[in-house]
Design an enzyme around this catalytic site. Structure first.
Site, short mmCIF file in Angstrom:
data_model
loop_
_atom_site.label_atom_id
_atom_site.label_comp_id
_atom_site.label_asym_id
_atom_site.label_seq_id
_atom_site.Cartn_x
_atom_site.Cartn_y
_atom_site.Cartn_z
N ASP A 39 53.01 32.04 44.42
CA ASP A 39 51.95 31.28 43.75
C ASP A 39 52.22 31.13 42.26
O ASP A 39 53.12 31.78 41.71
CB ASP A 39 50.58 31.93 44.00
CG ASP A 39 50.64 33.46 43.96
OD1 ASP A 39 51.54 34.02 43.30
OD2 ASP A 39 49.78 34.09 44.59
N ASN A 54 39.46 41.34 47.09
CA ASN A 54 38.63 40.55 48.02
C ASN A 54 39.39 40.16 49.28
O ASN A 54 38.93 39.33 50.05
CB ASN A 54 38.08 39.30 47.32
CG ASN A 54 39.19 38.34 46.89
OD1 ASN A 54 40.37 38.58 47.15
ND2 ASN A 54 38.82 37.27 46.21
N HIS A 107 42.42 38.71 49.44
CA HIS A 107 43.35 37.56 49.41
C HIS A 107 44.80 38.02 49.50
O HIS A 107 45.15 39.13 49.10
CB HIS A 107 43.11 36.67 48.17
CG HIS A 107 43.54 37.24 46.86
ND1 HIS A 107 42.83 37.06 45.69
CD2 HIS A 107 44.63 37.97 46.49
CE1 HIS A 107 43.46 37.64 44.70
NE2 HIS A 107 44.56 38.21 45.15
N GLU A 111 41.98 32.62 48.73
CA GLU A 111 40.71 33.32 48.55
C GLU A 111 39.90 33.29 49.85
O GLU A 111 40.18 32.47 50.74
CB GLU A 111 39.92 32.65 47.41
CG GLU A 111 40.64 32.69 46.06
CD GLU A 111 40.61 34.05 45.37
OE1 GLU A 111 40.79 35.09 46.07
OE2 GLU A 111 40.42 34.09 44.15
C1 F6R Z 1 50.53 37.58 43.37
C2 F6R Z 1 49.66 37.40 44.53
C3 F6R Z 1 48.39 38.14 44.68
C4 F6R Z 1 48.49 39.62 44.32
C5 F6R Z 1 47.13 40.29 44.47
C6 F6R Z 1 47.18 41.76 44.10
O1 F6R Z 1 51.70 36.78 43.50
O2 F6R Z 1 49.98 36.61 45.35
O3 F6R Z 1 47.95 38.03 46.01
O4 F6R Z 1 49.43 40.24 45.14
O5 F6R Z 1 46.20 39.65 43.65
O6 F6R Z 1 47.45 41.86 42.74
P1 F6R Z 1 47.80 43.27 42.08
O7 F6R Z 1 49.05 43.71 42.74
O8 F6R Z 1 48.02 42.97 40.63
O9 F6R Z 1 46.65 44.14 42.36
#
Ligand code: F6R
Length: 259
Positions: free
Chosen positions: A66, A135, A137, A142
């Site tokens: 992303d 959450n 994702h 989301e």
């Molecule tokens: C990042 C991504 C997100 C993160 C998620 C957890 O490329 O796709 O899904 O993996 O938000 O983020 P952290 O690891 O910072 O808690």
């Protein structure tokens, strides 16, 4: 779904690095990379294996999950810059084969379509690393995301913007929109590996692994994946009901047919 519960975040990073090393040694061509905090120790360990053990990435390509809309590749908080600074600049994977959506594109929807087609033509991803949001994702899919979604533009929830504000000077600077691989896109990877550590991820991990398959917990789509591995430390595993069973599966993995 295989659930590995390990004592500490360091142990999780080693286990995930082992899965990546095995995939590369078995002939993987395409890696799927996540950004954020969760994979940082994995990347540090893979860099160490490249430096000390000669693990080579020279024949590989990598796709990012992303990118923030409105941030071009030079922006300090862009995921393109993040992955280069924390991983790919330190290994022998050719820089031009680190591929992600262009957050600075003038037409983000057209850019999402371009990226979707690129993954379809250059893929499939052999091994996809994932983190999980508080959450539920994965990528930036989301809650309420279609479980079959392609790469597309999504709007971040307030919770995700707050969770990620630590990478920006202020909450106001966190973009509202992203381009993300969809849950359908992620599902095309041959193997999916999710890493989660810390108590703050425990509810999301429990919903993903043991909750209903539901768009309300996008990571639950991994229940449909034929090769999904969930690597968690004790804290992130703390709300799983079947912890004992997952430990037994692991303890007896190599004894199939011997009892
Ligand atoms: C990042 C991504 C997100 C993160 C998620 C957890 O490329 O796709 O899904 O993996 O938000 O983020 P952290 O690891 O910072 O808690």
């Amino acid at each position: 779904m295989e659930v590995l519960i390990l004592p500490e975040p360091d142990d999780c990073a080693i286990a995930v690095a082992d899965l990546f090393t095995e995939a590369i040694e078995a002939g993987a061509r395409v890696l799927g990379l996540a950004t954020g905090s969760s994979p940082l120790q994995v990347y540090a360990e893979l860099i160490r294996r490249h430096r000390d053990d000669g693990l080579s990435f020279a024949h590989l390509s990598a796709f990012l999950l992303d990118e923030y809309v409105g941030l071009d590749r030079s922006h300090p908080a862009s995921y393109d810059r993040f992955i280069r600074e924390h991983f790919t600049d330190h290994i022998d994977l050719p820089a031009e084969r680190v591929l992600g959506p262009d957050g600075g594109a003038r037409d983000p929807r057209a850019e999402a379509t371009r990226y979707d087609e690129l993954i379809a033509s250059e893929g499939p991803v052999d091994i996809q690393l994932l983190g999980i949001g508080t959450n539920g994702h994965i990528g930036f899919n989301e809650p309420s995301s279609s479980l079959a979604s392609p790469v597309r533009v999504k709007t971040l929830t307030d919770q995700t913007r707050q969770d990620n504000a630590r990478f920006f000077a202020s909450l106001e600077e966190v973009p509202r929109h992203v381009i993300t691989q969809g849950l359908g896109t992620i599902g095309t990877a041959r193997q999916a590996v999710l890493i989660a550590t810390g108590e703050h991820k425990a509810a999301a991990v429990a919903a993903a692994v043991e909750g209903p398959l539901s768009a309300m917990c996008p990571a639950s789509v991994l229940q449909l994946h034929p090769r999904a591995v969930i690597v968690v430390d004790e804290a992130a595993a703390s709300r799983l009901q079947l912890q004992d069973y997952y430990r037994q599966v692991r303890a007896h993995k190599d004894t199939v047919g011997r009892s």
